[in-house]
Design an enzyme around this catalytic site. Structure first.
Site, PDB file in Angstrom:
ATOM      1  N   LEU A 152       0.848  -1.208   0.000  1.00  0.00           N
ATOM      2  CA  LEU A 152       0.000   0.000   0.000  1.00  0.00           C
ATOM      3  C   LEU A 152       0.877   1.250   0.000  1.00  0.00           C
ATOM      4  O   LEU A 152       0.875   2.033   0.933  1.00  0.00           O
ATOM      5  CB  LEU A 152      -0.938  -0.020   1.217  1.00  0.00           C
ATOM      6  CG  LEU A 152      -2.114   0.949   1.146  1.00  0.00           C
ATOM      7  CD1 LEU A 152      -3.118   0.518   0.079  1.00  0.00           C
ATOM      8  CD2 LEU A 152      -2.803   1.067   2.504  1.00  0.00           C
ATOM      9  N   GLY A 153       1.629   1.414  -1.098  1.00  0.00           N
ATOM     10  CA  GLY A 153       2.397   2.651  -1.284  1.00  0.00           C
ATOM     11  C   GLY A 153       1.545   3.645  -2.042  1.00  0.00           C
ATOM     12  O   GLY A 153       0.307   3.550  -2.052  1.00  0.00           O
ATOM     13  N   ARG A 154       2.232   4.575  -2.726  1.00  0.00           N
ATOM     14  CA  ARG A 154       1.481   5.611  -3.450  1.00  0.00           C
ATOM     15  C   ARG A 154       0.601   5.006  -4.533  1.00  0.00           C
ATOM     16  O   ARG A 154      -0.553   5.379  -4.690  1.00  0.00           O
ATOM     17  CB  ARG A 154       2.463   6.626  -4.064  1.00  0.00           C
ATOM     18  CG  ARG A 154       3.046   7.557  -3.018  1.00  0.00           C
ATOM     19  CD  ARG A 154       4.189   8.351  -3.576  1.00  0.00           C
ATOM     20  NE  ARG A 154       5.409   7.552  -3.617  1.00  0.00           N
ATOM     21  CZ  ARG A 154       6.643   8.054  -3.638  1.00  0.00           C
ATOM     22  NH1 ARG A 154       6.809   9.358  -3.643  1.00  0.00           N
ATOM     23  NH2 ARG A 154       7.697   7.285  -3.666  1.00  0.00           N
ATOM     24  N   ILE A 155       1.161   4.044  -5.280  1.00  0.00           N
ATOM     25  CA  ILE A 155       0.377   3.426  -6.357  1.00  0.00           C
ATOM     26  C   ILE A 155      -0.729   2.554  -5.762  1.00  0.00           C
ATOM     27  O   ILE A 155      -1.878   2.599  -6.216  1.00  0.00           O
ATOM     28  CB  ILE A 155       1.303   2.620  -7.295  1.00  0.00           C
ATOM     29  CG1 ILE A 155       2.257   3.582  -8.031  1.00  0.00           C
ATOM     30  CG2 ILE A 155       0.496   1.802  -8.291  1.00  0.00           C
ATOM     31  CD1 ILE A 155       3.314   2.894  -8.888  1.00  0.00           C
ATOM     32  N   ARG A 175       4.417  -4.550   4.912  1.00  0.00           N
ATOM     33  CA  ARG A 175       5.276  -4.814   6.070  1.00  0.00           C
ATOM     34  C   ARG A 175       4.689  -4.241   7.353  1.00  0.00           C
ATOM     35  O   ARG A 175       4.821  -4.796   8.420  1.00  0.00           O
ATOM     36  CB  ARG A 175       6.679  -4.245   5.830  1.00  0.00           C
ATOM     37  CG  ARG A 175       7.579  -5.201   5.062  1.00  0.00           C
ATOM     38  CD  ARG A 175       8.802  -4.498   4.585  1.00  0.00           C
ATOM     39  NE  ARG A 175       8.416  -3.281   3.856  1.00  0.00           N
ATOM     40  CZ  ARG A 175       9.270  -2.414   3.324  1.00  0.00           C
ATOM     41  NH1 ARG A 175      10.555  -2.610   3.450  1.00  0.00           N
ATOM     42  NH2 ARG A 175       8.855  -1.355   2.659  1.00  0.00           N
ATOM     43  N   THR A 176       4.019  -3.065   7.239  1.00  0.00           N
ATOM     44  CA  THR A 176       3.480  -2.436   8.447  1.00  0.00           C
ATOM     45  C   THR A 176       2.040  -1.975   8.227  1.00  0.00           C
ATOM     46  O   THR A 176       1.651  -1.649   7.109  1.00  0.00           O
ATOM     47  CB  THR A 176       4.310  -1.178   8.836  1.00  0.00           C
ATOM     48  OG1 THR A 176       4.452  -0.363   7.666  1.00  0.00           O
ATOM     49  CG2 THR A 176       5.671  -1.539   9.373  1.00  0.00           C
ATOM     50  N   ILE A 229       0.502  -5.315 -11.498  1.00  0.00           N
ATOM     51  CA  ILE A 229       1.024  -4.169 -12.260  1.00  0.00           C
ATOM     52  C   ILE A 229       2.392  -3.765 -11.694  1.00  0.00           C
ATOM     53  O   ILE A 229       2.910  -2.693 -12.027  1.00  0.00           O
ATOM     54  CB  ILE A 229       0.071  -2.948 -12.230  1.00  0.00           C
ATOM     55  CG1 ILE A 229      -0.354  -2.606 -10.812  1.00  0.00           C
ATOM     56  CG2 ILE A 229      -1.141  -3.189 -13.107  1.00  0.00           C
ATOM     57  CD1 ILE A 229       0.607  -1.879  -9.976  1.00  0.00           C
ATOM     58  N   ARG A 231       5.889  -5.933 -10.557  1.00  0.00           N
ATOM     59  CA  ARG A 231       7.010  -6.572 -11.240  1.00  0.00           C
ATOM     60  C   ARG A 231       6.690  -8.041 -11.410  1.00  0.00           C
ATOM     61  O   ARG A 231       6.160  -8.672 -10.490  1.00  0.00           O
ATOM     62  CB  ARG A 231       8.296  -6.442 -10.408  1.00  0.00           C
ATOM     63  CG  ARG A 231       8.990  -5.106 -10.527  1.00  0.00           C
ATOM     64  CD  ARG A 231       9.703  -4.925 -11.864  1.00  0.00           C
ATOM     65  NE  ARG A 231      10.371  -3.648 -11.913  1.00  0.00           N
ATOM     66  CZ  ARG A 231       9.843  -2.529 -12.424  1.00  0.00           C
ATOM     67  NH1 ARG A 231       8.640  -2.542 -12.949  1.00  0.00           N
ATOM     68  NH2 ARG A 231      10.531  -1.406 -12.424  1.00  0.00           N
ATOM     69  N   GLU A 260      10.417 -10.334 -19.273  1.00  0.00           N
ATOM     70  CA  GLU A 260       9.887  -9.488 -20.365  1.00  0.00           C
ATOM     71  C   GLU A 260      10.956  -9.234 -21.424  1.00  0.00           C
ATOM     72  O   GLU A 260      12.119  -9.071 -21.075  1.00  0.00           O
ATOM     73  CB  GLU A 260       9.426  -8.153 -19.777  1.00  0.00           C
ATOM     74  CG  GLU A 260       8.268  -8.322 -18.818  1.00  0.00           C
ATOM     75  CD  GLU A 260       7.908  -7.022 -18.105  1.00  0.00           C
ATOM     76  OE1 GLU A 260       8.442  -5.950 -18.464  1.00  0.00           O
ATOM     77  OE2 GLU A 260       7.093  -7.090 -17.177  1.00  0.00           O
ATOM     78  N   HIS A 278       3.319  -4.512 -20.457  1.00  0.00           N
ATOM     79  CA  HIS A 278       3.951  -3.555 -19.524  1.00  0.00           C
ATOM     80  C   HIS A 278       3.707  -2.100 -19.979  1.00  0.00           C
ATOM     81  O   HIS A 278       4.657  -1.384 -20.322  1.00  0.00           O
ATOM     82  CB  HIS A 278       5.458  -3.830 -19.399  1.00  0.00           C
ATOM     83  CG  HIS A 278       6.061  -3.209 -18.175  1.00  0.00           C
ATOM     84  ND1 HIS A 278       7.142  -3.724 -17.516  1.00  0.00           N
ATOM     85  CD2 HIS A 278       5.730  -2.090 -17.487  1.00  0.00           C
ATOM     86  CE1 HIS A 278       7.453  -2.959 -16.487  1.00  0.00           C
ATOM     87  NE2 HIS A 278       6.599  -1.946 -16.450  1.00  0.00           N
TER      88      HIS A 278
HETATM   89  C1  8YV Z   1       8.258   1.703 -17.264  1.00  0.00           C
HETATM   90  C2  8YV Z   1       8.291   0.822 -14.829  1.00  0.00           C
HETATM   91  O1  8YV Z   1       7.621   0.825 -18.128  1.00  0.00           O
HETATM   92  O2  8YV Z   1       8.189   2.747 -13.511  1.00  0.00           O
HETATM   93  C3  8YV Z   1       8.563   1.592 -13.609  1.00  0.00           C
HETATM   94  O3  8YV Z   1       9.174   1.028 -12.685  1.00  0.00           O
HETATM   95  O4  8YV Z   1       8.543  -0.330 -14.916  1.00  0.00           O
HETATM   96  C4  8YV Z   1       7.611   1.489 -15.964  1.00  0.00           C
HETATM   97  O5  8YV Z   1       7.024   2.691 -15.638  1.00  0.00           O
HETATM   98  C5  8YV Z   1       9.687   1.657 -17.558  1.00  0.00           C
HETATM   99  O6  8YV Z   1      10.534   2.075 -16.591  1.00  0.00           O
HETATM  100  C6  8YV Z   1       9.944   2.448 -18.851  1.00  0.00           C
HETATM  101  O7  8YV Z   1      10.706   1.716 -19.659  1.00  0.00           O
END
Ligand code: 8YV
Length: 312
Positions: A152-155, A175-176, A229, A231, A260, A278
């Site tokens: 639960l970070g910014r994204i 973690r917290t 979304i 890694r 990838e 991605h």
């Molecule tokens: C991008 C990303 O696709 O922000 C990241 O960590 O994986 C993506 O936003 C990438 O860094 C651009 O090539």
């Protein structure tokens, strides 16, 4: 001002390469046919590295760059950077946080909608002319369902706000416990057991490698959907493929993969997976803002100004 030598570790868009070339002598390590020869030739001069979110800068490579001062990541995720090694060697690291948060969260909520309402299959159904033969099968509602955010970070928070707008309830694991109104689960497996949608939004790297494993997928269960979304490394892709094939989970919506741009054939064959290449941050507006941060962080460093978005 003299141009500083920089090593480019990833394929970068033109709108980033142009300003980089204006300020730096850029050496394209990514496309170099003979990487060792390139390093032997220019390694001693390199003072900056530019790389993407998904790319990796291994220590043995960095050890060949004795004058390296800064690494600027075109992405928010810096799991490809050995940050502790950089700290120990006084090398600064920057990334591109915040500017991509909303686009990545949009992508996550789109994957939730695409998997729940079967929108990709419905689109194919209509293009194939199948509507004339009958109605598209019913799908699953989002309102009232529980979404579990992993990280639960910014994204993660931006995703949670969007899913709330769809009438979903929110829980999270990290973690917290944080000072937020959403339900916290200290155990990831328990979170997976409780939710209908498990949404991965945590950083990649060694600490989270294969966090989503066979046990977590079994807990998510046959009414559950996995969204990633973050890694590819966070999910055990082999275990995910088995879970999709066997109906252990209902479906998956993935924007990231372990290797990838290679995506295993078995995953491509899974009709219950929605797969994106991605593209989470892939809009003109956001990629331009990310490129600006990369360039401005380097400019700040080489003119002795504070970094805009330092990692260390
Ligand atoms: C991008 C990303 O696709 O922000 C990241 O960590 O994986 C993506 O936003 C990438 O860094 C651009 O090539």
């Amino acid at each position: 001002m003299e141009k500083t030598p920089a090593l480019i570790l990833a394929p970068l868009p033109d709108f980033l390469m142009q300003p980089l070339l204006a300020a730096h002598v850029c050496h394209d390590y990514f496309h170099a046919a003979d990487k060792a020869a390139l390093l032997a030739q220019v390694g001693g001069e390199i003072r900056a590295i530019v790389m993407a979110g998904g790319s990796v800068a291994p220590v043995p490579l960095l050890e060949q760059l004795p004058r390296l001062e800064i690494m600027s990541v075109f992405g928010v995720g810096y799991d490809g950077v050995p940050v502790d090694w950089c700290k120990a060697h006084g090398i600064r690291v920057t990334n591109t946080p915040d500017v991509l948060t909303e686009d990545v969260a949009d992508t996550a909520s789109a994957l939730v909608l695409m998997t729940s309402r079967q929108l990709i299959a419905a689109n194919r159904f209509l293009h194939a002319g199948s509507w004339l033969k009958g109605a598209f099968p019913l799908a699953h509602a989002l309102h009232g369902k529980l979404a579990g955010i992993v990280g639960l970070g910014r994204i993660g928070k931006a995703i949670a706000r969007r899913l709330e707008a769809h009438g979903m309830r929110i829980a999270y694991h990290g973690r917290t416990q944080q000072d937020v109104g959403w339900e916290y689960h200290a155990s990831l497996t328990e979170l997976a057991r409780a939710v209908d949608y498990l949404v991965v939004a945590c950083p990649g790297g060694a600490a989270t490698k294969h966090l989503i494993n066979a046990e977590v997928l079994a807990a998510l269960g046959s009414k559950g959907t996995l969204i990633n979304i973050a890694r590819g490394s966070v999910v055990d892709e082999g275990a995910l493929i088995s879970a999709l094939q066997n109906g252990t989970i209902r479906g998956a919506g993935l924007d990231v993969f372990e290797n990838e741009p290679q995506v295993p054939e078995a995953l491509l064959q899974c009709a219950n997976a929605v797969l994106l290449p991605h593209l989470g941050s892939g809009t003109h507006e956001t990629r331009a803002a990310m490129a600006r941060l990369v360039v401005e962080n380097l400019a700040a460093h080489f003119s002795g100004q504070p970094l805009l978005t330092p990692v260390c």
